[in-house]
Design an enzyme around this catalytic site. Sequence first.
Site, PDB file in Angstrom:
ATOM      1  N   CYS A  64      78.866 -26.173  20.999  1.00  0.00           N
ATOM      2  CA  CYS A  64      78.001 -26.135  19.822  1.00  0.00           C
ATOM      3  C   CYS A  64      78.653 -25.405  18.652  1.00  0.00           C
ATOM      4  O   CYS A  64      79.055 -24.255  18.782  1.00  0.00           O
ATOM      5  CB  CYS A  64      76.691 -25.444  20.206  1.00  0.00           C
ATOM      6  SG  CYS A  64      75.635 -25.040  18.809  1.00  0.00           S
ATOM      7  N   TYR A 195      76.109 -34.333  10.935  1.00  0.00           N
ATOM      8  CA  TYR A 195      74.968 -34.721  11.766  1.00  0.00           C
ATOM      9  C   TYR A 195      74.088 -35.737  11.048  1.00  0.00           C
ATOM     10  O   TYR A 195      73.563 -36.676  11.666  1.00  0.00           O
ATOM     11  CB  TYR A 195      74.144 -33.485  12.143  1.00  0.00           C
ATOM     12  CG  TYR A 195      74.787 -32.673  13.235  1.00  0.00           C
ATOM     13  CD1 TYR A 195      74.500 -32.921  14.564  1.00  0.00           C
ATOM     14  CD2 TYR A 195      75.695 -31.666  12.928  1.00  0.00           C
ATOM     15  CE1 TYR A 195      75.102 -32.185  15.572  1.00  0.00           C
ATOM     16  CE2 TYR A 195      76.308 -30.934  13.916  1.00  0.00           C
ATOM     17  CZ  TYR A 195      76.014 -31.194  15.240  1.00  0.00           C
ATOM     18  OH  TYR A 195      76.618 -30.475  16.237  1.00  0.00           O
TER      19      TYR A 195
END
Length: 353
Positions: A64, A195
């Site tokens: 992440c 994203y």
Amino acid sequence: MNDTPGNAPDDRDPAVHDPNGNASYGHKPFERSRSHFADRITADGREGRPVEAGRYRLVVSRACPWASRALVSRRLLGLESALSLAVADPLQDDRSWRFTLDEGGRDPVLGIRYLSEAYDAREHGYPGGVSVPAIVDIPTRTLVTNDYQQITLDLATEWTALHRPGAPDLYPEHLRAEIDEVMEGIYRDVNNGVYRAGFADGQGEYEAAYADVFRRLDLVSERLTRQRYLVGDTVTEADIRLFTTLVRFDAVYHGHFKCNRNKISEDPVLWAYARDLYQTPGFGDTVDFRHIKQHYYRVHTGINPTGIVPLGPALSGWLTPHHREELGGRPFGDGTPPGPVAPGEEVPAEGRP
């Protein structure tokens, strides 16, 4: 990690609540949710949680980028002995982040199998996503904060009594306005922009995000032709936040998220800058390329339905000379590099160049 579309009232994370990572967002733009648990741990405990060595545990996934900020900051500041570390499996099941990398499938300090247990201890039946980074109170096994934007700022400014000798100032007061301005654009267009492109479910939405990503990368590249670091002549929070996206770009975002105008390795300035940081102690020694690729390509099956993890790109280039020192600058200012990686926290060989 908080890869969160803003369609449902609770802004659920598809990679958490749907084990297949499918993203069906009803043609609404990707919108990252705010951290639900935003308690702060401060030097004087003014917000209810005092800084205290050994009291808290930082939970991350090395996959992440948001958690990786905390990993880098913790290393640079020398907080390993004060703030212990739990590393979750890069793959998730229907209960999200799990501690299957640890013996017996339990975190050895918290004694829990899933990070969701610490969330439940804080708010039973909490309907939102279980995200990393998270800081958990060890005595109560209760989540304190998942505020990925604030955690690293507090590590830099509120945990100073526990910093190692020679720790850099990652958020110098006289530069904060400029750092904040630079970080805001990078967050909107790059950190979050990839994203928005990757999870877009409409052509127009994708193209707008794609344009934002590369417009901002071009601006950053131009800025970095003149100076070694983003703000000032030392590493700051701004560099950490850009690095965690750049280091994933060619391996994941270029193909998986369709941000494919060019690779970072094809931009001479950004590629040299990224290598400079990767080779700086505290940055590259926290990066696990295997975890990164396993997570993105196997969890996001709405994007990659076969679950096939690509073998490339080759990683050896990360260790080649970058020559950025010719621009001047000192990564740690008047301080010193962090020491060796703490025992047990080394990235396995298969995750490194």
